[in-house]
Enzyme design. Structure first.
Site, short mmCIF file in Angstrom:
data_model
loop_
_atom_site.label_atom_id
_atom_site.label_comp_id
_atom_site.label_asym_id
_atom_site.label_seq_id
_atom_site.Cartn_x
_atom_site.Cartn_y
_atom_site.Cartn_z
N ASP A 49 0.80 -1.23 0.00
CA ASP A 49 0.00 0.00 0.00
C ASP A 49 0.84 1.28 0.00
O ASP A 49 1.52 1.59 0.98
CB ASP A 49 -0.91 0.03 1.22
N GLU A 85 -4.06 1.71 -2.94
CA GLU A 85 -5.34 2.08 -2.33
C GLU A 85 -5.27 3.27 -1.37
O GLU A 85 -6.30 3.85 -1.05
CB GLU A 85 -5.98 0.89 -1.60
N HIS A 130 -10.34 0.59 0.17
CA HIS A 130 -10.42 2.03 -0.14
C HIS A 130 -10.50 2.32 -1.64
O HIS A 130 -10.29 3.47 -2.06
CB HIS A 130 -9.20 2.76 0.44
FE LIG Z 1 -4.06 0.14 2.94
FE LIG Z 2 -7.09 -1.58 3.00
#
Ligand SMILES: [Fe+2]
Ligand SMILES: [Fe+2]
Length: 277
Positions: free
Chosen positions: A8, A39, A68
């Site tokens: 991420d 995300e 997200h």
């Molecule tokens: Fe995340």
């Molecule tokens: Fe997440």
């Protein structure tokens, strides 16, 4: 095939580190295909089309999302026009975009990328990730239709991620967890040839609480009351993820290395990364 996965991307610090370091990683480690989870790239919540373009221009061949996925509303339309972005397979029945695709790596080699959301400790009740992944892996056989397959399992619980790892063992080249933003130290090749790490960790500033400036989350832990907004921490980011080499004939993993570069965490990777020019 040499595959790089980065977890991420968290806010501006994460985006800047990806732009600066991903091209060097791809060159130094001769990466054939890079997947980046985006995300949280836009202020910690979702991914705008501009920031998606930035990740793709830095060298991401595919960008996965997560719970997200659509925090930035423009992604609802953009994902229909940009096949290099994937949302989770089991996000919602009518969600735009796709949860899996087959991409072409150098030499015409095919790689399947799929993402699923877990169910344990998640804020919303998502559909069963096991049956969603089973359908995709049945129709994209390793060593048959595709030379490699990567599964991004986006969820909170390491137990559920390990469940997905074993469920996919021998049917995917890589199963890697995302969402918790903290790398786990369990990179390995499972008995039937699937490279696995329960969580890739984030590409963000680790002087933080999972990528956010610590002040407000700490206040909420201590007092139980919100006062301000969460804002992404802005210090130097560590790029965190996984490097995997696969056998093009079988699709199975033959080497796996944890990746950490830059920022505060101890460096790791398949080879030292040359300094920036
Ligand atoms: Fe995340
Ligand atoms: Fe997440």
């Amino acid at each position: 095939m040499r595959i790089l996965f980065l977890g991420d991307v968290m806010g501006r610090a994460g985006r800047a580190a990806v732009a600066e370091t991903l091209p060097r990683m791809k060159a130094a480690w001769k990466i054939d295909f890079a997947v980046v989870n985006g995300e949280n790239a836009s202020n910690g919540a979702g991914l705008t089309p501009d920031h998606a373009k930035g990740l793709l221009e830095a060298g991401a061949d595919c960008v996965t999302l997560g719970d997200h996925a659509f925090d930035q509303k423009d992604m609802l339309q953009f994902i229909e026009r940009e096949p290099r972005i994937l949302r989770p397979l089991n996000y919602a029945k009518d969600a735009p975009g796709k949860g899996h695709r087959v991409y072409t790596a150098p030499g015409g080699r095919k790689i399947l990328v799929a993402q699923a959301l877990g169910q344990v400790f998640m804020k919303r009740p998502f559909d069963d990730p096991f049956s969603a992944l089973d359908t995709v892996l049945r129709t994209h056989t390793l060593g048959g239709l595709v030379q490699a397959a990567l599964v991004d399992i986006h969820c909170e619980a390491t137990s559920e991620k390990m469940g997905v790892g074993h469920f996919c063992d021998g049917r995917a080249s890589v199963v890697v967890g995302t969402h918790t933003h903290i790398p786990t130290a369990d990179a390995q090749i499972l008995p039937r040839g699937t490279a696995f790490q329960a969580d890739a960790g984030m590409c963000g500033d680790y002087n933080s609480i999972i990528g956010m400036d610590p002040a407000e989350p700490l206040r909420r832990f201590v007092t139980g009351m919100p006062k301000g907004r969460f804002t992404p921490a802005m210090g130097a980011a560590t790029l965190s993820g996984l490097y995997v080499e696969t056998d093009d004939r079988t699709g199975k993993a033959v080497r796996v290395e944890m990746v950490r570069q830059g920022g505060r965490l101890a460096p790791a990777g398949p080879a030292p990364l040359p300094d920036a020019p």
